[in-house]
Design a protein around this motif. Structure first.
Motif, PDB file in Angstrom:
ATOM      1  N   PRO A 194      20.267  19.301 -11.341  1.00 34.27           N
ATOM      2  CA  PRO A 194      21.296  19.603 -12.721  1.00 34.27           C
ATOM      3  C   PRO A 194      20.299  20.730 -13.631  1.00 34.27           C
ATOM      4  O   PRO A 194      20.621  21.450 -14.345  1.00 34.27           O
ATOM      5  CB  PRO A 194      21.477  18.995 -13.788  1.00 34.27           C
ATOM      6  N   MET A 195      19.287  20.327 -12.998  1.00 35.37           N
ATOM      7  CA  MET A 195      17.992  21.217 -14.071  1.00 35.37           C
ATOM      8  C   MET A 195      16.891  21.729 -12.541  1.00 35.37           C
ATOM      9  O   MET A 195      15.536  21.789 -12.788  1.00 35.37           O
ATOM     10  CB  MET A 195      17.786  20.990 -15.443  1.00 35.37           C
ATOM     11  N   GLY A 196      17.339  21.757 -11.684  1.00 39.88           N
ATOM     12  CA  GLY A 196      16.745  22.382 -11.011  1.00 39.88           C
ATOM     13  C   GLY A 196      15.300  21.650  -9.834  1.00 39.88           C
ATOM     14  O   GLY A 196      15.361  20.269 -10.209  1.00 39.88           O
ATOM     15  N   ARG A 197      15.092  21.654  -8.989  1.00 37.57           N
ATOM     16  CA  ARG A 197      13.806  20.583  -8.381  1.00 37.57           C
ATOM     17  C   ARG A 197      12.758  19.896  -9.072  1.00 37.57           C
ATOM     18  O   ARG A 197      12.150  18.719  -8.440  1.00 37.57           O
ATOM     19  CB  ARG A 197      13.282  21.878  -7.239  1.00 37.57           C
ATOM     20  N   ASN A 198      12.196  20.833 -10.233  1.00 41.73           N
ATOM     21  CA  ASN A 198      11.284  19.837 -11.169  1.00 41.73           C
ATOM     22  C   ASN A 198      12.014  18.519 -12.242  1.00 41.73           C
ATOM     23  O   ASN A 198      11.595  18.138 -12.795  1.00 41.73           O
ATOM     24  CB  ASN A 198      10.621  21.020 -11.865  1.00 41.73           C
ATOM     25  N   GLY A 199      12.973  18.988 -12.051  1.00 41.45           N
ATOM     26  CA  GLY A 199      14.144  18.105 -12.752  1.00 41.45           C
ATOM     27  C   GLY A 199      14.830  17.173 -12.647  1.00 41.45           C
ATOM     28  O   GLY A 199      14.461  16.593 -11.487  1.00 41.45           O
ATOM     29  N   ARG A 221      15.041   9.668 -15.741  1.00 47.92           N
ATOM     30  CA  ARG A 221      13.834  10.471 -15.773  1.00 47.92           C
ATOM     31  C   ARG A 221      14.036  11.721 -16.283  1.00 47.92           C
ATOM     32  O   ARG A 221      15.174  12.689 -15.603  1.00 47.92           O
ATOM     33  CB  ARG A 221      13.220  10.836 -14.742  1.00 47.92           C
ATOM     34  N   TYR A 222      13.082  12.244 -16.633  1.00 49.00           N
ATOM     35  CA  TYR A 222      12.582  13.439 -17.260  1.00 49.00           C
ATOM     36  C   TYR A 222      12.915  14.987 -15.302  1.00 49.00           C
ATOM     37  O   TYR A 222      12.928  15.976 -15.469  1.00 49.00           O
ATOM     38  CB  TYR A 222      12.323  14.341 -17.801  1.00 49.00           C
ATOM     39  N   GLY A 223      12.139  13.851 -14.843  1.00 48.01           N
ATOM     40  CA  GLY A 223      11.667  14.372 -13.092  1.00 48.01           C
ATOM     41  C   GLY A 223      10.119  15.192 -12.930  1.00 48.01           C
ATOM     42  O   GLY A 223       9.504  13.933 -13.305  1.00 48.01           O
ATOM     43  N   ASN A 224       9.930  15.687 -12.264  1.00 52.04           N
ATOM     44  CA  ASN A 224       8.875  15.793 -11.880  1.00 52.04           C
ATOM     45  C   ASN A 224       8.012  16.625 -12.358  1.00 52.04           C
ATOM     46  O   ASN A 224       6.292  16.672 -12.068  1.00 52.04           O
ATOM     47  CB  ASN A 224       8.669  16.372 -10.104  1.00 52.04           C
ATOM     48  N   ALA A 225       8.356  17.553 -13.290  1.00 49.14           N
ATOM     49  CA  ALA A 225       7.393  18.475 -13.756  1.00 49.14           C
ATOM     50  C   ALA A 225       8.012  19.037 -14.754  1.00 49.14           C
ATOM     51  O   ALA A 225       9.028  19.390 -15.144  1.00 49.14           O
ATOM     52  CB  ALA A 225       7.245  19.145 -13.087  1.00 49.14           C
TER      53      ALA A 225
END
Length: 394
Positions: free
Chosen positions: A284-289, A328-332
């Motif tokens: 929903p917020m791209g590869r880092n989300g 989780r907030y994501g990877n970055a």
């Protein structure tokens, strides 16, 4: 005095909103209403029902103002879900599921839809039946049916509202809800009420406003008719690797769970994924989300509300009720665009010849598809999400 206020309001609306100024009806509201009554009677609704329900209905300019200025979901998933899956809804929803356990069990046995999903919609649509709206439904529908923007849709809804009165489900006085005609604890529009509502408390009428049994069972009935699969998941949170074929991550691309595992996608705790169910990888917020696997039941939920942000939030809230942890907030970190920047982005995408139907500041599936095309052209990770670096480069 009332006529003066009406004229002033209509004038202000026309001046302040170009869409309203350009969208005019021929003939007066009363002339239109007289014609509509005749059509309703010809469709088989008794004249006494039609006249009794509509004789005192008047044009409501406030409804037009709400229709023109409605706020669609322009927040990110994390922003929107934080307000919707808040501590109040989480604790109250779990308590409701315990208090009404026998009812939810009976509904799931008959319709296949589990308590967490129904409770999530119950929470989001009406705060567990506490906020169903107090707008005069017939007046709102008649106003929107007379209006030239979506007249055909609302004429159909007004006919269905009259049929609900005809069959004794609800009286004109009881018919109060949201400004666009939604009714009851699950906010059904009249056509859905008419087609999908069930009498689950056995009192002889389908009361989606006052009967939680009728409301919840009707929601389950609707979802089942949309294709809900019993005993199957709807959304699970996953972890994505730093690199993968990002262009695969879209709702219209279904792969077996095992194929996502080969791409490096894992359970949120890092354990391997297994299974052959066709799913979509939802970012929903791209590869880092945040990242999710969306199962076929998620597509069913999209039929309830086509907004991806709303449906992802509803599915996430349902997963919390089912025992999942906080997302989780994501990877970055993600540099999010504001609404004005998204509108500029959409204008630039349209100028490139890409399909952008509306410049609305909302990163919907259409905008994501266009962004993905440009990302591929620029040899960027094609996850379909426009962050600030992409916007600046564009």
């Amino acid at each position: 005095m009332k006529q003066l206020k009406l004229l002033v309001l209509l004038g202000a609306l026309s001046l302040s909103n170009p869409i309203l100024a350009e969208c005019r009806n021929s003939g007066s509201f009363q002339q239109w209403m007289n014609g509509f009554k005749q059509q309703a009677i010809k469709s088989g609704i008794p004249a006494n029902i039609v006249n009794g329900a509509l004789n005192n209905v008047r044009f409501d300019p406030g409804i037009i103002q709400l229709d023109r200025s409605q706020n669609t979901v322009a927040q990110t998933f994390l922003q929107y879900s934080a307000t919707k899956a808040n501590p109040y809804r989480l604790s109250n929803g779990k308590r409701k599921m315990q208090e009404d356990y026998p009812l939810f069990q009976r509904i799931e046995k008959q319709f296949g839809v589990p308590a967490p999903v129904l409770t999530a919609y119950w929470a989001l649509e009406s705060d567990f039946g506490n906020v169903t709206g107090n707008v005069h439904t017939l007046q709102a529908l008649a106003t929107l049916a007379y209006d030239c923007r979506r007249g055909s849709f609302f004429r159909n809804e007004l006919i269905h509202a009259l049929r609900l009165i005809q069959r004794g489900d609800i009286t004109p006085v009881q018919m109060r809800g949201a400004w666009a005609g939604e009714l009851g604890q699950l906010q059904f529009i009249p056509s859905s009420y008419n087609k999908h509502a069930v009498d689950y408390d056995g009192d002889g009428r389908r009361d989606l406003i006052n009967s939680k049994a009728d409301a919840l069972a009707s929601a389950a009935s609707l979802l089942r008719q949309y294709g809900w699969q019993a005993k199957q998941p709807w959304l699970i949170e996953v972890r994505v690797p730093p690199q993968m074929s990002w262009s695969l991550a879209r709702l219209d691309k279904k792969l077996p769970v095992s194929q996502w595992a080969k791409q490096g996608v894992t359970h949120i705790n890092g354990q391997a994924l297994h299974g052959n169910t066709n799913t979509a990888l939802l970012l929903p917020m791209g590869r880092n989300g945040p990242a999710f696997l969306a199962f076929p039941n998620f597509d069913v939920m999209l039929r309830w509300n086509e907004s991806t942000v709303y449906t992802t939030s509803a599915a996430y809230l349902a997963s919390r009720y089912a025992g999942a942890g906080q997302v989780r907030y994501g990877n970055a970190p993600i540099q999010v665009l504001n609404v004005g920047q998204v509108k500029t982005l959409q204008s630039k995408l349209r100028a490139r010849g890409l399909r952008i139907t509306k410049i609305d500041g909302i990163i919907g599936e259409e905008t994501r598809a266009a962004v993905r095309q440009v990302q591929l052209q620029m040899k960027l990770p094609a996850d379909g999400y426009p962050d600030l670096p992409f916007f600046q480069r564009l």
